[in-house]
Design a protein around this motif. Sequence first.
Motif, PDB file in Angstrom:
ATOM      1  N   ALA A  15      -3.244   5.306 -14.182  1.00 59.44           N
ATOM      2  CA  ALA A  15      -2.513   4.430 -13.270  1.00 59.44           C
ATOM      3  C   ALA A  15      -3.103   4.458 -11.866  1.00 59.44           C
ATOM      4  O   ALA A  15      -3.217   3.412 -11.210  1.00 59.44           O
ATOM      5  CB  ALA A  15      -1.031   4.817 -13.246  1.00 59.44           C
ATOM      6  N   GLU A  16      -3.525   5.628 -11.396  1.00 56.42           N
ATOM      7  CA  GLU A  16      -4.094   5.723 -10.050  1.00 56.42           C
ATOM      8  C   GLU A  16      -5.408   4.957  -9.954  1.00 56.42           C
ATOM      9  O   GLU A  16      -5.640   4.209  -9.004  1.00 56.42           O
ATOM     10  CB  GLU A  16      -4.297   7.195  -9.675  1.00 56.42           C
ATOM     11  CG  GLU A  16      -4.736   7.403  -8.220  1.00 56.42           C
ATOM     12  CD  GLU A  16      -6.227   7.182  -7.978  1.00 56.42           C
ATOM     13  OE1 GLU A  16      -6.588   6.749  -6.866  1.00 56.42           O
ATOM     14  OE2 GLU A  16      -7.041   7.439  -8.883  1.00 56.42           O
ATOM     15  N   LEU A  17      -6.275   5.130 -10.958  1.00 55.42           N
ATOM     16  CA  LEU A  17      -7.552   4.418 -10.931  1.00 55.42           C
ATOM     17  C   LEU A  17      -7.326   2.912 -11.073  1.00 55.42           C
ATOM     18  O   LEU A  17      -7.975   2.121 -10.388  1.00 55.42           O
ATOM     19  CB  LEU A  17      -8.496   4.926 -12.021  1.00 55.42           C
ATOM     20  CG  LEU A  17      -9.873   4.273 -12.061  1.00 55.42           C
ATOM     21  CD1 LEU A  17     -10.604   4.408 -10.729  1.00 55.42           C
ATOM     22  CD2 LEU A  17     -10.705   4.860 -13.193  1.00 55.42           C
ATOM     23  N   ALA A  18      -6.399   2.504 -11.925  1.00 57.27           N
ATOM     24  CA  ALA A  18      -6.097   1.079 -12.078  1.00 57.27           C
ATOM     25  C   ALA A  18      -5.643   0.484 -10.753  1.00 57.27           C
ATOM     26  O   ALA A  18      -6.066  -0.624 -10.381  1.00 57.27           O
ATOM     27  CB  ALA A  18      -5.038   0.865 -13.159  1.00 57.27           C
ATOM     28  N   ALA A  19      -4.817   1.204 -10.016  1.00 55.33           N
ATOM     29  CA  ALA A  19      -4.366   0.721  -8.711  1.00 55.33           C
ATOM     30  C   ALA A  19      -5.535   0.608  -7.742  1.00 55.33           C
ATOM     31  O   ALA A  19      -5.635  -0.359  -6.987  1.00 55.33           O
ATOM     32  CB  ALA A  19      -3.288   1.647  -8.145  1.00 55.33           C
TER      33      ALA A  19
END
Length: 169
Positions: A15-19
């Motif tokens: 989720a962090e990388l996607a953001a």
Amino acid sequence: MSDPSSSVSGALIDAELAAFLATAGVSISVGSRNAGHLPNLTRAVGCRIADDRSRVSVFVVAEQSRELLDDIRANRHVAVVFSEPHSHRTVQLKGGDALIESLAAGDRQIIARYRDAFTAELGALGYSGLFVQTLIDSSAGELVALSFTPNAAFSQTPGPKAGAPLGGA
């Protein structure tokens, strides 16, 4: 362009990388190569990550990206670099199954949000909004999505870990 030794699953894009890839004010550069292994490069104007994070789509202006799109049609290989100007955090994704697609519902809103985020990111560094708008102008032509499954991902942030595969590989 793909490195089979760095296999990537949708789980790698957490989720962090996607953001970071899709909502931060990052610079997005898209690269390909032709049959003679000569590179082509274009600037993307936004990014969409699939809900399951297994596919990435970047948006390009077709008229500004003709050679790159020809490369994608010929060999389906793509490399995309996402770089945050203020921190220099940089991530590279590679894929070997890229497709050229029409924009989906909601993509124009993603592109508008990207433009605002990138304008704010560069504005904080002293660049004018007009400069940024000119740099990522997408009003002068057809927009298309380049969609691919990442099969390799690397940290490209300058420093000792530059080039290291993401995901602990």
